[in-house]
Design an enzyme around this catalytic site. Structure first.
Site, PDB file in Angstrom:
ATOM      1  N   ARG A   1       0.828  -1.211   0.000  1.00  0.00           N
ATOM      2  CA  ARG A   1       0.000   0.000   0.000  1.00  0.00           C
ATOM      3  C   ARG A   1       0.861   1.260   0.000  1.00  0.00           C
ATOM      4  NH1 ARG A   1      -4.576   0.649   4.552  1.00  0.00           N
ATOM      5  NH2 ARG A   1      -2.746   1.124   5.821  1.00  0.00           N
TER       6      ARG A   1
ATOM      7  N   LYS B   1      -2.646   6.564   0.826  1.00  0.00           N
ATOM      8  CA  LYS B   1      -2.575   6.995   2.226  1.00  0.00           C
ATOM      9  C   LYS B   1      -1.640   8.203   2.313  1.00  0.00           C
ATOM     10  CE  LYS B   1      -2.348   4.957   6.872  1.00  0.00           C
ATOM     11  NZ  LYS B   1      -3.746   5.257   7.261  1.00  0.00           N
TER      12      LYS B   1
ATOM     13  N   GLU C   1     -16.271   6.207   3.681  1.00  0.00           N
ATOM     14  CA  GLU C   1     -15.428   5.994   4.859  1.00  0.00           C
ATOM     15  C   GLU C   1     -16.054   6.575   6.116  1.00  0.00           C
ATOM     16  OE1 GLU C   1     -11.299   6.324   4.913  1.00  0.00           O
ATOM     17  OE2 GLU C   1     -10.987   5.500   2.928  1.00  0.00           O
TER      18      GLU C   1
END
Length: 341
Positions: free
Chosen positions: A83, A185, A221
């Site tokens: 990620r 992220k 989210e």
């Protein structure tokens, strides 16, 4: 001689504690250097660093766990590496090799072994790997130099006094653009969430829930975590969208739900006007594992799931099973655990 430190593990919160060592590697002229452990927890970077001006930076979060038999283990660090590199590609930053990422995490845990909370304390050692663009820059373009770093801090259990449901409100703000950086992220996603979070807290909620930026009809989210719901016929359903950060905890819970609990698992649209299909709901992420959702306020109506005061039985079972895997009490799927030796 083993170092001893004076920390009351039971009183730790999710806050920063300076530990002895962190790992740093620098990228210049097309290559990462060999990397090393350092004691200084301050970074000295150019005032022209792209991380400061243009948001060229990304990060990860994972934990080291002490087991009952005295081992220390990492939970799925390969997924954090993948990620991180996805985030790096999105921001035109150099990727950090997976085997080196895992080795850096192991080095940091071993060098700070005294800070690993003991089994049964409820606390863990949180690791924060990150990549930032540095160097003397001015124009809007990728940096010529980068820093990869991993530091750690012991943290307490997210829930003081046990896991309890909390309420959330639907936000009018967007967390990410439809084709933006939602799946990476990166710090900008979090900076933009500070105001909506504050608005929600001032209204008495734990945080806000973001809808899809294109249509504002689907849940994406929950604050900085992923959403899941348990339907009345025992299906585990979680949103799927290109602007959601792919949570390692969520994908782990999907596996646990199917393989350990025997639930049917679906990843797809979760329409905000169809909340009554769920008997339980939660938010999931590294820090808390699962935050049970008591209710969601939408258009001034509070939709309550299982209870505003009690955790639903399936949510509790998911939480206990995944935590059991992380702490070595439940048999883990192959490849999920990396022992720190």
């Amino acid at each position: 001689m083993t170092k001893t430190i004076n920390i009351d593990w039971g009183k730790l919160g999710f806050t920063y504690t300076k530990t002895d060592f962190r790992y740093i590697s620098k990228w210049k002229d097309g290559n990462w250097d060999d990397g090393k452990l350092v004691e200084d927890n301050n970074l000295s970077i150019s005032e022209g660093s792209t991380a400061l001006h243009y948001g060229q930076q990304c990060f990860e979060g994972l934990k080291a766990y002490a087991t009952k038999d005295g081992k220390i283990q990492l939970f799925r660090p390969d997924q954090n590496s993948k990620r991180l590199n996805n985030s790096c590609r999105r921001l035109l930053m150099p990727e950090f090799p997976e085997e080196r990422f895992i080795d850096a995490c192991i080095q940091v845990v071993k060098a700070n072994k005294a800070f690993v909370p003991p089994y049964g304390s409820g606390a863990t050692l949180y690791l924060r790997p990150f990549v930032i663009g540095v160097g003397d820059n001015l124009g809007v373009k990728p940096a010529a130099e980068y820093i990869f770093c991993v530091f750690c801090s012991p943290v307490g259990p997210y829930f003081k006094g046990g896991m309890a449901p909390v309420n959330f409100m639907i936000s009018d703000y967007d967390r990410a653009a439809p084709y933006g950086t939602g799946a990476a992220k990166v710090g900008g996603n979090y900076a933009g969430s500070l105001l909506p979070h504050e608005v929600a807290v001032k209204k008495g909620f734990a945080d806000c829930i973001y809808l899809d930026p294109a249509t504002h009809t689907k849940i994406e989210e929950v604050g900085a975590a992923n959403f899941f719901g348990i339907t009345k016929d025992d299906k585990f359903i979680t949103p799927k969208s290109p602007s959601i950060l792919p949570s390692i905890t969520k994908y782990s819970l999907m596996h646990v739900a199917k393989e350990y609990l025997g639930l049917q698992v679906e990843e797809g649209d979760v329409f905000v006007d169809k909340l009554d299909m769920f008997k339980e709901a939660g938010a999931c992420g590294t820090a808390a594992v699962i935050t049970p959702i008591g209710g969601i306020e939408y258009k001034e109506n509070l939709h309550v799931f299982h209870s505003e005061t009690e955790v639903g039985p399936i949510t509790k079972k998911l939480y206990d099973t995944l935590c059991g895997i992380q702490f070595g009490d439940v048999h883990a799927p192959e490849g999920w655990i990396v022992e720190v030796k």
